[in-house]
Design a protein around this motif. Structure first.
Motif, short mmCIF file in Angstrom:
data_model
loop_
_atom_site.label_atom_id
_atom_site.label_comp_id
_atom_site.label_asym_id
_atom_site.label_seq_id
_atom_site.Cartn_x
_atom_site.Cartn_y
_atom_site.Cartn_z
N GLN A 147 -17.43 87.97 53.85
CA GLN A 147 -16.46 86.90 53.63
C GLN A 147 -16.52 86.44 52.18
O GLN A 147 -15.48 86.27 51.52
CB GLN A 147 -16.73 85.73 54.58
N VAL A 183 -14.96 89.27 49.80
CA VAL A 183 -13.50 89.39 49.85
C VAL A 183 -12.85 88.20 49.16
O VAL A 183 -11.88 88.36 48.40
CB VAL A 183 -13.02 89.52 51.31
N ASP A 184 -13.38 87.01 49.37
CA ASP A 184 -12.82 85.83 48.71
C ASP A 184 -13.02 85.89 47.20
O ASP A 184 -12.17 85.44 46.43
CB ASP A 184 -13.45 84.56 49.27
N GLY A 202 -10.26 87.74 45.57
CA GLY A 202 -8.92 87.24 45.82
C GLY A 202 -8.24 87.81 47.04
O GLY A 202 -7.00 87.83 47.11
N GLY A 203 -9.02 88.27 48.04
CA GLY A 203 -8.44 88.83 49.25
C GLY A 203 -8.12 90.31 49.12
O GLY A 203 -8.22 90.89 48.04
N GLN A 255 -2.21 91.05 54.32
CA GLN A 255 -2.98 90.38 53.28
C GLN A 255 -4.03 89.51 53.97
O GLN A 255 -3.69 88.66 54.78
CB GLN A 255 -2.08 89.51 52.41
N ASN A 299 -7.73 87.15 53.80
CA ASN A 299 -8.80 86.48 53.07
C ASN A 299 -10.15 86.88 53.69
O ASN A 299 -10.20 87.68 54.63
CB ASN A 299 -8.60 84.96 53.09
N GLY A 300 -11.22 86.34 53.16
CA GLY A 300 -12.54 86.73 53.63
C GLY A 300 -12.77 86.42 55.10
O GLY A 300 -13.38 87.20 55.82
N LYS A 301 -12.27 85.28 55.55
CA LYS A 301 -12.46 84.89 56.94
C LYS A 301 -11.80 85.89 57.89
O LYS A 301 -12.41 86.36 58.85
CB LYS A 301 -11.89 83.50 57.18
N LYS A 342 -8.89 97.09 45.70
CA LYS A 342 -8.67 95.79 45.07
C LYS A 342 -9.60 95.57 43.89
O LYS A 342 -9.17 95.09 42.82
CB LYS A 342 -8.87 94.68 46.10
#
Length: 341
Positions: free
Chosen positions: A177, A180-181, A184-185, A215, A217-219, A252
């Protein structure tokens, strides 16, 4: 610890794990992502001109923690690493190995062959007998401490596959998490519908992510890659999602705009890389090897070790248990073609 005491504690732990399968199944299995996080941090370091650490020179005459085939000689610029995901939570002194992914990195030809090994695979442990691969780390940690638990896990996988293993890296779930955050996802291709049956976050219960490109996010990335019950093939389906997440992250972080985010990513490394025998020089050399020619869609080749589930007698549990028997012919074919070439 005396053997009788050890066996009692082991049986108790196993019984707890059998009684609470939902909690155990929810443990994140994203070990493979560690390898590419290492690459990212190394790529940033490589920009400082450390060209003397070229992979062909640095990864040469490597020693192996496990090397069942003493006659096999590794080429320079090539190494094998076992990525481990443990179910140990914060404050736990021991844990079971919940995921094992073997990576064969050929930095000369820019090829990265990866293979998921089922956690319930039946293996022989010297001095203990037959049990699940997931238990090797737990048994050794109780007897010999955390580091030896990792070493013995590496040796067990090496003996099982016949692949000499040079490095290891162990993770927990929270780092995915954070990573990835930090970038920026990601844009991930989700191969099939995923419903969160046992999410990390209660507000995500029964949420469904449909097949397609999303798309994340980390969560959400964390929720998707640890879901098991709602996807085709359960563990095998989850492994496929991990591969897609891996490719998405690799794409990414190699974007020019993300170079400025390397410090944040480096900070997150300390939060999820529990243990490794890789040095800073190892990581820098990896970065030098991949930074000018990295195309994950073409260079990452993913394999799954197949087999059948059977009820077998577990010598540690002292009872019958569901275990996974790998197909030796399929395993040998993969190893000879993609992990010893």
């Amino acid at each position: 610890m005396e053997r009788n005491e050890f066996e009692t504690e082991s049986r108790t732990s196993y019984k707890r794990s059998q009684m609470k399968p939902k909690k155990r199944r929810s443990v994140l299995r994203t070990s493979l992502l560690v390898f590419f996080a290492l690459i990212l941090c190394a790529t940033g370091a490589g920009a400082y001109g450390l060209h003397k650490l070229s992979p062909s020179n640095h990864f040469n005459h490597l020693t192996a923690i496990g090397n069942p085939d003493g006659n096999y000689k590794q080429k320079s610029g090539v190494f094998n690493i076992l990525l481990i995901g443990s179910d140990a939570r914060k404050g736990d002194s021991v844990g079971h190995t919940d995921s094992m992914i073997l990576v064969h990195a050929d930095l000369n030809n820019h090829k990265y062959n990866v293979m998921s090994i089922p956690r319930d695979t039946r293996v022989y442990v010297p001095g203990e007998g037959y049990t699940k691969l997931t238990s090797v780390q737990y048994i050794s940690q109780i007897k010999h401490g955390p580091k030896q638990g990792i070493i013995d896990t590496v040796k067990a996988v090496s003996n099982l596959t016949g692949v000499p293993i040079n490095y290891y890296a162990e993770t927990n779930y929270q780092g995915l998490q954070n990573m990835v955050d930090a970038i920026g996802g990601i844009e991930m291709n989700v191969p099939f519908n995923v419903t969160f049956t046992h999410p990390w976050y209660k507000e995500d219960k029964n949420m469904t992510i449909t097949a397609g490109t999303h798309q994340l996010n980390g969560k959400m990335a964390t929720e998707i890659v640890h879901e098991r019950d709602s996807v085709p093939g359960t563990d095998f389906g989850r492994q496929k999602m991990q591969a897609q997440a891996l490719i998405a992250i690799a794409k990414k972080v190699m974007e020019p705009a993300n170079i400025t985010k390397l410090p944040a990513l480096a900070d997150s490394m300390s939060k999820f890389l529990v243990a490794t025998n890789m040095t800073t020089e190892d990581m820098v050399s990896i970065g030098l090897g991949v930074k000018n020619d990295f195309h994950p869609d073409k260079q990452i080749h993913y394999f799954q070790a197949k087999g059948t589930g059977q009820v077998m007698y577990d010598d540690v549990l002292k009872a019958n248990n569901d275990e996974f028997i790998l197909d030796p012919h399929q395993l040998n074919d993969i190893v000879q073609k993609y992990f010893k070439s």
